[in-house]
Design an enzyme around this catalytic site. Structure first.
Site, PDB file in Angstrom:
ATOM      1  N   TYR A  63     -12.864  -0.730  13.217  1.00 49.74           N
ATOM      2  CA  TYR A  63     -13.305   0.515  12.594  1.00 49.74           C
ATOM      3  C   TYR A  63     -14.743   0.868  12.929  1.00 49.74           C
ATOM      4  O   TYR A  63     -15.077   2.044  13.062  1.00 49.74           O
ATOM      5  CB  TYR A  63     -13.169   0.419  11.068  1.00 49.74           C
ATOM      6  CG  TYR A  63     -11.746   0.389  10.583  1.00 49.74           C
ATOM      7  CD1 TYR A  63     -11.018   1.559  10.421  1.00 49.74           C
ATOM      8  CD2 TYR A  63     -11.119  -0.816  10.293  1.00 49.74           C
ATOM      9  CE1 TYR A  63      -9.711   1.542   9.972  1.00 49.74           C
ATOM     10  CE2 TYR A  63      -9.813  -0.849   9.845  1.00 49.74           C
ATOM     11  CZ  TYR A  63      -9.107   0.330   9.687  1.00 49.74           C
ATOM     12  OH  TYR A  63      -7.806   0.303   9.254  1.00 49.74           O
ATOM     13  N   ASN A  79      -1.777 -10.421   9.389  1.00 49.30           N
ATOM     14  CA  ASN A  79      -2.738  -9.348   9.633  1.00 49.30           C
ATOM     15  C   ASN A  79      -4.159  -9.830   9.361  1.00 49.30           C
ATOM     16  O   ASN A  79      -4.446 -10.367   8.295  1.00 49.30           O
ATOM     17  CB  ASN A  79      -2.431  -8.145   8.736  1.00 49.30           C
ATOM     18  CG  ASN A  79      -3.357  -6.978   9.009  1.00 49.30           C
ATOM     19  OD1 ASN A  79      -3.463  -6.529  10.150  1.00 49.30           O
ATOM     20  ND2 ASN A  79      -4.033  -6.493   7.989  1.00 49.30           N
ATOM     21  N   GLU A  80      -5.035  -9.651  10.325  1.00 44.77           N
ATOM     22  CA  GLU A  80      -6.463  -9.945  10.257  1.00 44.77           C
ATOM     23  C   GLU A  80      -6.812 -11.161   9.385  1.00 44.77           C
ATOM     24  O   GLU A  80      -7.512 -11.041   8.377  1.00 44.77           O
ATOM     25  CB  GLU A  80      -7.260  -8.713   9.800  1.00 44.77           C
ATOM     26  CG  GLU A  80      -6.862  -8.116   8.474  1.00 44.77           C
ATOM     27  CD  GLU A  80      -7.667  -6.878   8.106  1.00 44.77           C
ATOM     28  OE1 GLU A  80      -8.138  -6.169   9.020  1.00 44.77           O
ATOM     29  OE2 GLU A  80      -7.815  -6.618   6.893  1.00 44.77           O
ATOM     30  N   GLN A  92       0.799  -1.216   0.000  1.00 44.39           N
ATOM     31  CA  GLN A  92       0.000   0.000   0.000  1.00 44.39           C
ATOM     32  C   GLN A  92       0.836   1.272   0.000  1.00 44.39           C
ATOM     33  O   GLN A  92       0.334   2.332  -0.368  1.00 44.39           O
ATOM     34  CB  GLN A  92      -0.938  -0.006   1.207  1.00 44.39           C
ATOM     35  CG  GLN A  92      -1.967  -1.124   1.143  1.00 44.39           C
ATOM     36  CD  GLN A  92      -2.880  -1.135   2.349  1.00 44.39           C
ATOM     37  OE1 GLN A  92      -2.607  -1.819   3.327  1.00 44.39           O
ATOM     38  NE2 GLN A  92      -3.962  -0.380   2.292  1.00 44.39           N
ATOM     39  N   GLU A 114      -5.096  -1.001  14.117  1.00 41.19           N
ATOM     40  CA  GLU A 114      -5.752  -0.185  13.094  1.00 41.19           C
ATOM     41  C   GLU A 114      -7.044   0.379  13.659  1.00 41.19           C
ATOM     42  O   GLU A 114      -7.881  -0.358  14.170  1.00 41.19           O
ATOM     43  CB  GLU A 114      -6.072  -1.001  11.832  1.00 41.19           C
ATOM     44  CG  GLU A 114      -4.867  -1.411  11.019  1.00 41.19           C
ATOM     45  CD  GLU A 114      -5.253  -2.123   9.735  1.00 41.19           C
ATOM     46  OE1 GLU A 114      -6.342  -1.806   9.177  1.00 41.19           O
ATOM     47  OE2 GLU A 114      -4.496  -3.005   9.298  1.00 41.19           O
ATOM     48  N   PHE A 127      -7.493   7.274   4.439  1.00 44.36           N
ATOM     49  CA  PHE A 127      -7.532   7.153   5.896  1.00 44.36           C
ATOM     50  C   PHE A 127      -6.407   7.957   6.549  1.00 44.36           C
ATOM     51  O   PHE A 127      -6.265   7.938   7.761  1.00 44.36           O
ATOM     52  CB  PHE A 127      -7.366   5.686   6.311  1.00 44.36           C
ATOM     53  CG  PHE A 127      -8.536   4.797   6.011  1.00 44.36           C
ATOM     54  CD1 PHE A 127      -9.421   4.433   7.017  1.00 44.36           C
ATOM     55  CD2 PHE A 127      -8.759   4.310   4.738  1.00 44.36           C
ATOM     56  CE1 PHE A 127     -10.490   3.587   6.758  1.00 44.36           C
ATOM     57  CE2 PHE A 127      -9.827   3.469   4.459  1.00 44.36           C
ATOM     58  CZ  PHE A 127     -10.699   3.105   5.480  1.00 44.36           C
TER      59      PHE A 127
END
Length: 511
Positions: free
Chosen positions: A331, A187-188, A43, A398, A457
């Site tokens: 989130y 990650n997740e 990213q 996050e 973001f």
């Protein structure tokens, strides 16, 4: 089941009715509490085809036009601009920076020889961070499996991945571990496998009709469970290696991150209450239960049946206790409605097995694009981990507000969001939560998986029309910096920020 459901409702009721702290400073947190921000390799790095890096499944996905036609080929070009970005982090006042390592940059074929240019880049980045007093928090895998391994044997749906991931992890531990105190293996994984192997909207885009979207391969009824099972085994294997060979001399910690909605029953009916607990077991317990108890939740074993892989006794012992900490991705919150009729379907995927409906109810004056500000959801999740999973160490890796990506720096909605959620974390800590850190997503406006450069973001805007990809601080960067430097934060300061944008910008804002 009924006792846990009742507990969940009581906890979330307390979270909903309790307002988060409005006036606070970072000095209200424990002295060791860490504040940071984060990105991930594909990213932010760019340089996708430089210095020996080979494609990952994310490159393939993006180049097939699946991210609104955008790619991370250049992204924010942190590969070349890391010194500038680390200086921005230091100026902002970050304690820590969370980033991921690109497996295919470090080991281009997925296994075998290490790429010296990739090794040099991550050494340079880590050294730059530590020189500026910023603690690196490193994630080993963030959606970007080397395409070579996906092509060779199907990646995460094949148990061969456990050996290859462990070997990759060892390279990272050996080469960087003397400067890294916090490792996250994956990650997740709960969201990664649902998106990648059930519904097919993220790489490697495996799914099957009628559950997924435009997939040419895969099986939504079984592959999500297979992939996550192998992720847990790979995580446990890497943890065992780290503890046996490196932790004693490097003194670091290793964990895994979990995506967690705040969940609330749509009604106070018994069915919705039980469905809410079921949702927590499927969405959170899928990862957390094996880590804490050595097996999947009972409701998953009952509803999924033979499609759910089974841990051997040896595997169960290896997975149980294999996380020194948990990373939390949060989130937004959702309302849960029972959908037990889905259990009668002959063919089922994860959502049918969970037997719920997710119901989004947006408060008044909330943009459909932005997340509603519901800090009670995060507080409820932290309380849930405390009560159900023994209050493990947690780093919120996050949390942040989504907005349409444009040139405005007046991201007041992001300021209000971060203000409210940090306040809720403070409330949770005061109530005994073992939360030890908070990271905003994201430090810069990065390439986003689902819509490329359509959303943002970041605390800092990146001008994609500028050949130098100049960075500009938003209001949220000023707010976070003010907070990180020990100043008192309250609603008055939030409004003052908005009214004094021109003064705050100085030479860093748009001319």
């Amino acid at each position: 089941m009924f006792r846990l459901s009742f507990l969940l409702i009581i906890l979330l009721h307390l979270a909903v009715t309790g307002l988060s702290a409005d006036e606070f400073s970072r000095h209200d947190f424990p002295p060791s509490f860490i504040f940071g921000s984060g990105t991930s390799a594909y990213q932010v790095e760019g340089a996708a085809n430089e210095d020996g890096r080979t494609p990952s499944i994310w490159d393939t996905f993006a180049h097939e036009g699946k991210a609104q036609g955008a790619t991370g080929d250049v992204a924010c070009d942190e590969y070349h601009k890391y010194k500038e970005d680390v200086q921005l982090m230091a100026d902002t006042g970050l304690d820590a920076y969370r980033f991921s390592i690109s497996w295919s940059r470090l080991i281009p074929n997925g296994r075998g020889p290490v790429n010296p240019k990739g090794l040099q880049y991550y050494n340079n980045l880590i050294n730059e961070l530590t020189t500026h007093g910023i603690e690196p928090h490193v994630t080993l895998f963030n959606y970007d499996l080397p395409q070579a391994l996906e092509d060779e044997y199907g990646g995460w749906i094949n148990q061969r991945i456990v050996k290859d991931f462990t070997a990759y992890a060892e390279v990272c531990f050996r080469e960087f571990g003397n400067r890294i105190s916090y490792w996250t293996t994956v990650n997740e994984p709960n969201v990664f496998v649902l998106g990648g192997y059930d519904q097919g909207y993220v790489p490697p885009q495996r799914c099957s009709f009628p559950f997924g979207f435009n997939c040419s391969r895969g099986n939504s009824t079984s592959e999500p469970y297979m992939a996550l099972h192998h992720i847990l085994l790979a995580h446990a294997s890497a943890t065992r290696l780290y503890r046996n060979k490196y932790q004693g001399k490097q003194h670091g910690y290793i964990g895994i991150s979990i995506y967690a909605f705040g969940v609330v029953p749509l009604t106070n009916s018994t069915e919705d209450v039980i469905a809410t607990q079921r949702a927590s077991d499927f969405l959170i317990g899928w990862v957390a239960h094996p880590l804490m108890f050595g097996d999947y939740p009972e409701i998953m074993k009952k509803n999924v049946g033979s499609r759910l892989p089974v841990f051997t006794d040896h595997e169960s012992k290896q997975v149980k206790g294999s996380a020194d900490f948990l990373g939390l991705i949060h989130y937004s919150s959702v309302y849960i409605k029972d959908n037990s009729n889905s259990l009668k379907q002959e063919v089922r995927d994860f959502n049918a097995d969970m037997a719920i409906q997710l119901v989004n109810t947006l408060p008044d004056n909330t943009s459909a694009y932005e997340f509603p500000v519901q800090p009670w959801g995060l507080r409820g999740v932290l309380e849930y981990f405390k009560q159900v999973y023994g209050n493990p160490p947690i780093y919120i890796y996050e949390n942040g507000q989504r907005s349409l990506r444009n040139s405005t720096l007046e991201d007041m909605s992001r300021v209000k969001y971060i203000h409210a959620y940090i306040g809720s974390v403070l409330d949770a800590v005061r109530n005994g939560s073992n939360t030890r850190g908070y990271f905003t997503w994201s430090f810069l406006d990065v390439f986003e998986l689902l819509d490329g450069y359509g959303s943002s973001f970041g605390l800092y805007y990146v001008d994609l029309n500028d050949p130098g990809l100049k960075r500009y601080p938003k209001l949220s960067a000023h707010w976070y910096s003010h907070f990180l430097k020990g100043n008192m934060i309250n609603s008055d300061y939030v409004f003052k920020l908005n009214n004094n944008l021109s003064t705050l910008c100085h030479t860093h804002c748009f001319q």
